[in-house]
Design a protein around this motif. Structure first.
Motif, mmCIF file in Angstrom:
data_model
loop_
_atom_site.group_PDB
_atom_site.id
_atom_site.type_symbol
_atom_site.label_atom_id
_atom_site.label_comp_id
_atom_site.label_asym_id
_atom_site.label_seq_id
_atom_site.Cartn_x
_atom_site.Cartn_y
_atom_site.Cartn_z
ATOM 1 N N GLN A 84 46.203 56.501 51.488
ATOM 2 C CA GLN A 84 45.844 57.914 51.557
ATOM 3 C C GLN A 84 47.087 58.775 51.794
ATOM 4 N N LEU A 85 47.977 58.311 52.650
ATOM 5 C CA LEU A 85 49.208 59.050 52.913
ATOM 6 C C LEU A 85 50.052 59.179 51.643
ATOM 7 N N VAL A 86 50.177 58.089 50.902
ATOM 8 C CA VAL A 86 50.949 58.119 49.658
ATOM 9 C C VAL A 86 50.309 59.066 48.647
ATOM 10 N N HIS A 87 49.009 58.972 48.500
ATOM 11 C CA HIS A 87 48.309 59.824 47.531
ATOM 12 C C HIS A 87 48.476 61.300 47.885
ATOM 13 N N THR A 88 48.352 61.613 49.164
ATOM 14 C CA THR A 88 48.485 63.000 49.603
ATOM 15 C C THR A 88 49.910 63.497 49.434
ATOM 16 N N VAL A 138 55.294 58.913 42.908
ATOM 17 C CA VAL A 138 55.097 58.458 44.288
ATOM 18 C C VAL A 138 53.859 57.577 44.293
ATOM 19 N N VAL A 139 54.031 56.279 44.576
ATOM 20 C CA VAL A 139 52.916 55.340 44.422
ATOM 21 C C VAL A 139 52.893 54.305 45.543
ATOM 22 N N ALA A 140 51.738 53.669 45.666
ATOM 23 C CA ALA A 140 51.566 52.487 46.502
ATOM 24 C C ALA A 140 51.480 51.281 45.572
ATOM 25 N N LEU A 141 52.181 50.211 45.916
ATOM 26 C CA LEU A 141 52.215 49.025 45.061
ATOM 27 C C LEU A 141 51.798 47.787 45.849
ATOM 28 N N HIS A 142 50.953 46.987 45.214
ATOM 29 C CA HIS A 142 50.537 45.697 45.782
ATOM 30 C C HIS A 142 51.398 44.606 45.158
ATOM 31 N N PRO A 143 52.211 43.891 45.952
ATOM 32 C CA PRO A 143 53.140 42.914 45.371
ATOM 33 C C PRO A 143 52.524 41.578 45.009
ATOM 34 N N GLY A 144 51.247 41.384 45.318
ATOM 35 C CA GLY A 144 50.657 40.067 45.156
ATOM 36 C C GLY A 144 50.899 39.233 46.395
ATOM 37 N N THR A 145 50.579 37.965 46.330
ATOM 38 C CA THR A 145 50.799 37.063 47.456
ATOM 39 C C THR A 145 52.198 36.485 47.341
ATOM 40 N N GLY A 177 54.796 56.912 35.074
ATOM 41 C CA GLY A 177 55.255 58.278 34.871
ATOM 42 C C GLY A 177 54.609 59.237 35.843
ATOM 43 N N PRO A 178 55.028 60.506 35.831
ATOM 44 C CA PRO A 178 54.490 61.495 36.765
ATOM 45 C C PRO A 178 52.968 61.642 36.707
ATOM 46 N N ASP A 179 52.371 61.390 35.562
ATOM 47 C CA ASP A 179 50.928 61.507 35.460
ATOM 48 C C ASP A 179 50.204 60.409 36.237
ATOM 49 N N GLN A 180 50.942 59.374 36.639
ATOM 50 C CA GLN A 180 50.359 58.293 37.428
ATOM 51 C C GLN A 180 50.767 58.358 38.896
ATOM 52 N N SER A 181 51.508 59.403 39.244
ATOM 53 C CA SER A 181 51.931 59.569 40.623
ATOM 54 C C SER A 181 50.717 59.722 41.539
ATOM 55 N N GLY A 182 50.805 59.123 42.701
ATOM 56 C CA GLY A 182 49.687 59.146 43.642
ATOM 57 C C GLY A 182 48.753 57.978 43.497
ATOM 58 N N GLY A 183 49.043 57.067 42.556
ATOM 59 C CA GLY A 183 48.160 55.937 42.299
ATOM 60 C C GLY A 183 48.493 54.708 43.121
ATOM 61 N N ALA A 208 58.182 54.177 46.110
ATOM 62 C CA ALA A 208 57.116 53.180 46.197
ATOM 63 C C ALA A 208 57.031 52.644 47.610
ATOM 64 N N ALA A 209 55.826 52.590 48.133
ATOM 65 C CA ALA A 209 55.557 51.949 49.416
ATOM 66 C C ALA A 209 54.731 50.708 49.144
ATOM 67 N N LEU A 210 55.105 49.595 49.755
ATOM 68 C CA LEU A 210 54.360 48.358 49.534
ATOM 69 C C LEU A 210 53.071 48.387 50.331
ATOM 70 N N SER A 211 51.960 48.353 49.610
ATOM 71 C CA SER A 211 50.639 48.311 50.217
ATOM 72 C C SER A 211 50.084 46.897 50.046
ATOM 73 N N ALA A 212 48.765 46.771 50.008
ATOM 74 C CA ALA A 212 48.135 45.457 49.837
ATOM 75 C C ALA A 212 46.738 45.652 49.283
#
Length: 216
Positions: free
Chosen positions: A141-145, A159-166, A199-205, A112-116
């Motif tokens: 885009q990098l995470v999705h690719t 492999v996902v991007a996550l928004h942690p909130g404020t 799960g893997p079906d949500q990878s790239g989200g 997981a990479a922290l996005s926003a």
């Protein structure tokens, strides 16, 4: 379980490392401050991560920077754009170069990479924050690719991007845009719960702290 936390000297990264350790995980916590892991320096990333041995069941990239977000086009500077992209997009990308080596192929593993949310093009209704928005959009885009590539060799990987909130970290109240903030410990608990459910079906989200999909 083994976990790698990049950006462990920051508020969210530190809270993730503490919570994972409290759950019994063996945690490798890395940061620029303690380990010389400067994500804007390719040689430093190769040196530090090259010395780390996997596999890891979870990898977190919790680094990031938001400096004086621009309110208008005329406020953009080359230096500001370069800084935002170097830390928020290029840095995580250099970490992702090591994913295939550091994650197991024969069992579930999560990155997981922290996005926003402000990196969402579809959710952008206020404008401004040019460098930060664009850098986080690039990260998404990098995470999705990367997720597409990883699925070919690591079919159980997420492999996902996550928004942690404020979150109450280094952001000034004015930069929070009036949104209520939670402490890093709460943010870490939310993020870990979301990642465990994917799960893997949500990878790239791209997902928020509640587990809801954020539009690209």
């Amino acid at each position: 379980m083994r976990a790698l936390v990049i950006g462990a000297s920051g508020g969210i990264g530190g809270a993730l490392a503490v919570r994972l350790a409290g759950q019994g995980a063996e945690v490798v916590a890395l940061s620029r401050r303690a380990d010389g892991l400067d994500l804007t320096d390719g040689a430093a990333v190769e040196r530090v991560l090259g010395a780390v041995a996997g596999p890891f069941d979870q990898i977190w990239v919790a680094s990031g920077v938001l400096e004086a977000p621009e309110k208008a086009l005329k406020a953009m500077t080359p230096e500001g754009l370069m800084r935002a992209f170097s830390v928020n997009a290029m840095g995580p990308a250099l970490v992702m170069r090591h994913m295939a080596r550091l994650m197991p192929r024969d069992r579930p593993a999560r990155f997981a990479a922290l996005s926003a949310r402000v990196g969402s093009i579809g959710d952008n209704r206020l404008g401004g924050w040019y460098a930060y928005r664009a850098a986080k959009a690039a990260l998404n885009q990098l995470v999705h690719t990367a997720a597409i590539e990883m699925a070919r060799t690591h079919p159980q990987a997420v492999v996902v991007a996550l928004h942690p909130g404020t979150v109450e970290t280094g952001l000034a109240p004015a930069q929070r845009a009036g949104h209520p903030a939670v402490g890093p410990e709460v943010a870490a608990a939310n993020l870990l719960a979301v990642l465990e459910r994917l799960g893997p079906d949500q990878s790239g989200g791209f997902f928020d702290w509640k587990g809801e999909t954020v539009p690209w």
